[in-house]
Design an enzyme around this catalytic site. Structure first.
Site, PDB file in Angstrom:
ATOM      1  N   ASP A   1       0.774  -1.234   0.000  1.00 24.84           N
ATOM      2  CA  ASP A   1       0.000   0.000   0.000  1.00 24.84           C
ATOM      3  C   ASP A   1       0.813   1.297   0.000  1.00 24.84           C
ATOM      4  O   ASP A   1       0.560   2.188  -0.800  1.00 24.84           O
ATOM      5  CB  ASP A   1      -0.943   0.016   1.205  1.00 24.84           C
ATOM      6  CG  ASP A   1      -1.929  -1.130   1.187  1.00 24.84           C
ATOM      7  OD1 ASP A   1      -1.760  -2.059   0.379  1.00 24.84           O
ATOM      8  OD2 ASP A   1      -2.861  -1.119   1.986  1.00 24.84           O
TER       9      ASP A   1
ATOM     10  N   GLU B   1       1.374  -9.241  11.530  1.00 28.41           N
ATOM     11  CA  GLU B   1       1.188  -8.923  10.113  1.00 28.41           C
ATOM     12  C   GLU B   1       2.525  -8.723   9.410  1.00 28.41           C
ATOM     13  O   GLU B   1       2.746  -9.197   8.300  1.00 28.41           O
ATOM     14  CB  GLU B   1       0.333  -7.661  10.000  1.00 28.41           C
ATOM     15  CG  GLU B   1      -0.017  -7.233   8.603  1.00 28.41           C
ATOM     16  CD  GLU B   1      -0.893  -5.984   8.585  1.00 28.41           C
ATOM     17  OE1 GLU B   1      -1.298  -5.570   7.480  1.00 28.41           O
ATOM     18  OE2 GLU B   1      -1.170  -5.409   9.674  1.00 28.41           O
TER      19      GLU B   1
END
Length: 428
Positions: free
Chosen positions: A161, A393
């Protein structure tokens, strides 16, 4: 007795299971994400192959009529996530986001078929036309001139992202006065120092606004949208996935598909060459909207060249030298941005941290190209990070600290996939 890491990983997949699809982690990401589901299937396959296939099948329930498989499927509306379906306004059932994500599914499906039985064959065959349509969408709508180099229309489409790769294109985006006020939800769950900045989010939403206002016309978005860049991750994942899709087409004796896929593959290699940078000494992102400017640093996506079968022998040797130099700097590899570069941030999302699912793909490519020592380093780092910090993550490459969302699906899934690989090697 405390559960083993593998038992803990299985428990995470069960905890994040929402009945046929998984969420990446509770709270932070309450919906079904595209490439997350493909990696989740790898994890489920270690103990429940039926559930692995259900993960992929539910992903294709969100496929658009034009073939696109979106990056988010908004099941069971949850106001804890922004931007939700009311922002995207995709007018689909189920509601989804308006662009895609790296197409890992073909590679996972081929693996399931080649390690499975008749049921795996049947389920892959049943999904094949949908999978083919998705690849056709990438080549048709993200490479409309047939150059062999696909573009992405939003940093979110890359899956990486806020990588500095996108700064070139993002910095040219003018945020409109009527963007409106909004409340980000990601920073309710995670330290803002680990997430994209406010101006980055404003630009993200500016791109979404363009897509929404043109009715998610993908031809128009690619031709005229505010952002279009070539991404090594999408390009290389698609190149690998095209070859895996061809193997499935050959298995199913699908003549029309074989012809299509071979045409894509014939263009892929030359398209990827446009991403090579002599300055960065590697494959980097390219701004396709504004003059072909290239990113200036090596990323973990650059290291997917081996996975894709991209580059000349000399280029791959150069990439191996780059990998070794970066390995020497980081306690844990592979960082998402070159630590020798000024923009490196070891804790902020895709601007430095290690992502284990990227390592899994990189290691696979390294193995296929005779760099078993580098592949083994990456696999051991994945296991050490989880053992030290848990199933986060992403991780700080300098300290190994777990960052982002905890109890994360794809980190657990990759751990199970790696345990399977190590177990198979030991039994051989």
């Amino acid at each position: 007795m405390a559960p083993s890491l593998s038992e803990h990983a299985i428990a995470i997949l069960h905890a994040n299971d929402r009945g046929g699809y998984t969420v990446p982690t509770k709270g932070l990401y309450p919906y079904q994400w595209n490439w997350d589901s493909a990696f989740a299937a790898l994890g489920f396959a270690a103990f429940d192959r039926n559930r692995a296939w259900r993960e992929i099948e539910t992903l294709f329930e969100g496929q658009w009529d034009d073939g696109m498989v979106p990056h988010i499927i908004f099941r069971n509306h949850d106001p804890s996530y922004f931007p939700g379906p009311d922002v995207w306004q995709s007018d689909t059932v189920p509601q989804t986001s308006g662009h895609s994500q790296p197409p890992v599914a073909a590679t996972v499906m081929r693996w399931l078929v080649e390690t499975g039985d008749r049921d795996d064959d049947k389920r892959a065959h049943d999904l094949f036309e949908r999978l083919l349509a998705w690849h056709d969408w990438w080549h048709r709508y993200r490479d409309p001139d047939g150059t062999g180099l696909v573009g992405i229309v939003h940093p979110w489409e890359s899956g990486r992202d806020n990588c500095p790769d996108w700064d070139i294109g993002m910095n040219r985006i003018t945020v409109p006065d009527d963007l409106g006020e909004y409340h980000r939800r990601d920073t309710d769950w995670v330290d803002p120092s680990e997430r994209p900045t406010k101006i980055t989010y404003d630009r993200y939403l500016t791109i979404v606004k363009f897509g929404r206002e043109c009715g998610w016309d993908h031809e128009k978005i690619t031709r005229d949208g505010p952002f279009l860049m070539a991404d090594p991750c999408v390009q290389f994942v698609l190149m690998r996935a095209d070859r895996d899709l061809l193997k499935l087409a050959e298995r199913f004796e699908h003549g029309r598909a074989m012809k299509m896929i071979r045409e894509w593959i014939a263009r892929d290699f030359d398209g990827a060459q446009a991403m090579w940078s002599d300055e960065a000494r590697g494959f980097v992102a390219v701004d396709l909207r504004n003059g072909g400017y290239k990113s200036t640093a090596i990323t973990n996506a650059s290291m997917l060249a081996w996975y894709a079968g991209a580059g000349t022998r000399e280029q791959r040797d150069e990439m191996a030298d780059q990998a070794r130099a970066i390995f020497d700097i980081c306690q844990f590899a592979f960082p998402s941005w070159d630590p020798r570069h000024d923009s490196f941030e070891s804790r902020r999302y895709w601007r430095g941290p290690v992502w284990n699912m990227m390592n899994w793909m990189i290691a696979s490519g390294l193995d296929m190209n005779g760099h078993q020592d580098l592949a083994m380093r990456l696999r051991h780092d994945c296991r050490k990070l989880v053992a030290q910090s848990g199933f986060f993550e992403y991780f700080d490459p300098l300290t190994g600290e777990g960052l982002g969302g905890p109890e994360f699906t794809w980190t657990a899934a990759i751990h199970l996939a790696l345990e399977h690989e190590f177990g198979a090697a030991a039994a051989a």
